[in-house]
Scaffold this motif. Structure first.
Motif, PDB file in Angstrom:
ATOM      1  N   GLY A 252       8.186 -29.048  13.965  1.00 11.25           N
ATOM      2  CA  GLY A 252       7.546 -29.644  12.802  1.00 11.25           C
ATOM      3  C   GLY A 252       7.758 -28.883  11.508  1.00 11.25           C
ATOM      4  N   SER A 253       8.382 -27.709  11.581  1.00  7.72           N
ATOM      5  CA  SER A 253       8.569 -26.886  10.385  1.00  7.72           C
ATOM      6  C   SER A 253       9.386 -27.623   9.329  1.00  7.72           C
ATOM      7  N   GLY A 254       8.850 -27.664   8.112  1.00 10.46           N
ATOM      8  CA  GLY A 254       9.552 -28.300   7.008  1.00 10.46           C
ATOM      9  C   GLY A 254       9.353 -29.791   6.918  1.00 10.46           C
ATOM     10  N   HIS A 255       8.607 -30.371   7.831  1.00 12.53           N
ATOM     11  CA  HIS A 255       8.354 -31.813   7.819  1.00 12.53           C
ATOM     12  C   HIS A 255       6.967 -32.103   7.239  1.00 12.53           C
ATOM     13  N   GLY A 256       6.795 -33.316   6.781  1.00  9.28           N
ATOM     14  CA  GLY A 256       5.503 -33.736   6.260  1.00  9.28           C
ATOM     15  C   GLY A 256       4.574 -34.171   7.375  1.00  9.28           C
ATOM     16  N   GLU A 257       3.607 -34.991   7.031  1.00  6.17           N
ATOM     17  CA  GLU A 257       2.608 -35.424   7.990  1.00  6.17           C
ATOM     18  C   GLU A 257       3.227 -36.278   9.091  1.00  6.17           C
ATOM     19  N   ASP A 258       2.714 -36.113  10.293  1.00  3.26           N
ATOM     20  CA  ASP A 258       3.127 -36.945  11.422  1.00  3.26           C
ATOM     21  C   ASP A 258       2.695 -38.387  11.143  1.00  3.26           C
ATOM     22  N   PRO A 259       3.610 -39.366  11.308  1.00  5.90           N
ATOM     23  CA  PRO A 259       3.257 -40.760  11.025  1.00  5.90           C
ATOM     24  C   PRO A 259       2.036 -41.247  11.807  1.00  5.90           C
ATOM     25  N   ARG A 260       1.828 -40.718  13.010  1.00  4.67           N
ATOM     26  CA  ARG A 260       0.656 -41.137  13.801  1.00  4.67           C
ATOM     27  C   ARG A 260      -0.638 -40.799  13.071  1.00  4.67           C
TER      28      ARG A 260
ATOM     29  N   LYS B  64       4.235 -41.434  27.296  1.00  2.00           N
ATOM     30  CA  LYS B  64       5.341 -42.351  27.554  1.00  2.00           C
ATOM     31  C   LYS B  64       5.142 -43.723  26.925  1.00  2.00           C
ATOM     32  N   ARG B  65       4.007 -44.335  27.146  1.00  2.00           N
ATOM     33  CA  ARG B  65       3.791 -45.711  26.664  1.00  2.00           C
ATOM     34  C   ARG B  65       3.900 -45.794  25.145  1.00  2.00           C
ATOM     35  N   LEU B  66       3.248 -44.883  24.443  1.00  2.00           N
ATOM     36  CA  LEU B  66       3.245 -44.914  22.983  1.00  2.00           C
ATOM     37  C   LEU B  66       4.636 -44.631  22.426  1.00  2.00           C
ATOM     38  N   LEU B  67       5.334 -43.657  22.997  1.00  2.00           N
ATOM     39  CA  LEU B  67       6.661 -43.324  22.504  1.00  2.00           C
ATOM     40  C   LEU B  67       7.643 -44.463  22.733  1.00  2.00           C
ATOM     41  N   GLU B  68       7.577 -45.105  23.890  1.00  2.00           N
ATOM     42  CA  GLU B  68       8.514 -46.188  24.170  1.00  2.00           C
ATOM     43  C   GLU B  68       8.216 -47.423  23.334  1.00  2.00           C
ATOM     44  N   ARG B  69       6.972 -47.626  22.983  1.00  2.00           N
ATOM     45  CA  ARG B  69       6.646 -48.719  22.065  1.00  2.00           C
ATOM     46  C   ARG B  69       7.317 -48.465  20.712  1.00  2.00           C
ATOM     47  N   HIS B  70       7.309 -47.189  20.281  1.00  3.21           N
ATOM     48  CA  HIS B  70       7.932 -46.820  19.007  1.00  3.21           C
ATOM     49  C   HIS B  70       9.457 -46.940  19.080  1.00  3.21           C
ATOM     50  N   MET B  71      10.028 -46.652  20.262  1.00  2.00           N
ATOM     51  CA  MET B  71      11.476 -46.638  20.417  1.00  2.00           C
ATOM     52  C   MET B  71      12.073 -47.998  20.772  1.00  2.00           C
ATOM     53  N   ALA B  72      11.236 -48.953  21.103  1.00  5.37           N
ATOM     54  CA  ALA B  72      11.700 -50.203  21.706  1.00  5.37           C
ATOM     55  C   ALA B  72      12.775 -50.911  20.889  1.00  5.37           C
ATOM     56  N   ASN B  73      12.689 -50.887  19.572  1.00  2.00           N
ATOM     57  CA  ASN B  73      13.620 -51.646  18.735  1.00  2.00           C
ATOM     58  C   ASN B  73      14.820 -50.825  18.258  1.00  2.00           C
TER      59      ASN B  73
END
Length: 265
Positions: free
Chosen positions: A90-98, A236-245
């Motif tokens: 996370g170094s150098g990144h802004g807020e997590d979109p979640r 797993k469920r949340l990440l795959e929902r984000h990756m689905a498209n």
């Protein structure tokens, strides 16, 4: 197996709760000052380490020393590696979109909402999931084969989690892979080697208390909750929902096991 000191263990759980709460409140203060709540993910591993260390100190003279050292070291190694990895990622990144999305919908003060729904909730989960780590410190009998099997399962999990994280970090660091799906190394055997690794780590730590069946029965809720979070909750469920498209994900999912490692199809 000698009797388990339930009353003393209960006092230790209270101290462990204080340790987890302290880590989360300190992290909350830093996050508010920085305006960056993603650092709570770093505190997750730190809080488990703090609980293990507090339990180790308070159980002196109560439990078997070999088991106490074993469970404390395994928990601390897992927790601190995870904290360092997440901090570096996370170094150098802004807020997590979640967290940005959650706080944008917060009723009332975003900070109060974050404290209640992120920090205190994660602190409570740390306390619940770490119950086998705490209880293991107070088991008086010697370490048996099942506990050593738990240590071996922990090693399997730590390998999958640490190697999987390192493989993904290297993949993302290469500009040529921008927009591509990671499907190499351990990621060709399971779509989530890091989550599978966590699964093995926490079932391994649970096996360390299974020399005492009553203690195991009282704490089995912990690996079950962690398994639910990893597979059906925020993992797993949340990440795959984000990756689905994402381009190529459907093909990757069709040939790669969803959780438990299997040869690519």
């Amino acid at each position: 197996m000698n009797g388990f000191p339930w009353a003393v263990f209960g006092e230790g759980v209270g101290a462990a709760a204080g340790a987890a709460l302290t880590v989360m409140l300190i992290t909350f203060g830093i996050a508010v000052a920085k305006g960056l709540h993603r650092i709570v993910d770093v505190a997750w591993g730190v809080a488990f380490t703090a609980v293990a260390l507090v339990s180790y100190v308070l159980s002196a003279g109560e439990g078997d020393d070999v088991r106490r050292v074993l469970v404390t070291v395994l928990t601390a190694v897992w927790g601190l590696r995870l904290a360092v990895h997440i901090a570096a990622r996370g170094s150098g990144h802004g807020e997590d979109p979640r967290y940005a999305s959650m706080l944008a919908r917060a009723p009332g003060s975003p900070e109060v909402y974050a404290l209640r729904m992120v920090y205190l909730l994660q602190g409570a989960l740390v306390l619940l999931i770490s119950l086998p780590v705490q209880a293991a410190q107070y088991i008086r009998g010697p370490v048996g084969p099942v506990a050593y099997a738990g240590g071996a399962l922990w090693l399997v999990g730590f390998f999958f989690e640490s190697v999987g994280d390192r493989q993904l970090a290297r993949f993302k660091a290469d500009p040529a892979n921008k927009g591509r799906i990671m499907d190499r190394g351990l990621w060709s055997w399971t779509r989530h080697p890091n989550y599978f690794g966590d699964f093995c780590v926490w079932w391994g730590l649970f096996l360390i208390v299974c020399d005492a069946p009553a203690v195991a029965a009282a704490t089995v809720i912990s690996p079950l909750v962690m398994s639910f979070l990893l597979i059906n909750g925020s993992g797993k469920r949340l990440l795959e929902r984000h990756m689905a498209n994402r381009p190529g994900f459907a093909e990757y999912a069709a040939r790669t096991s969803g959780f438990f490692p299997l040869p690519p199809r």
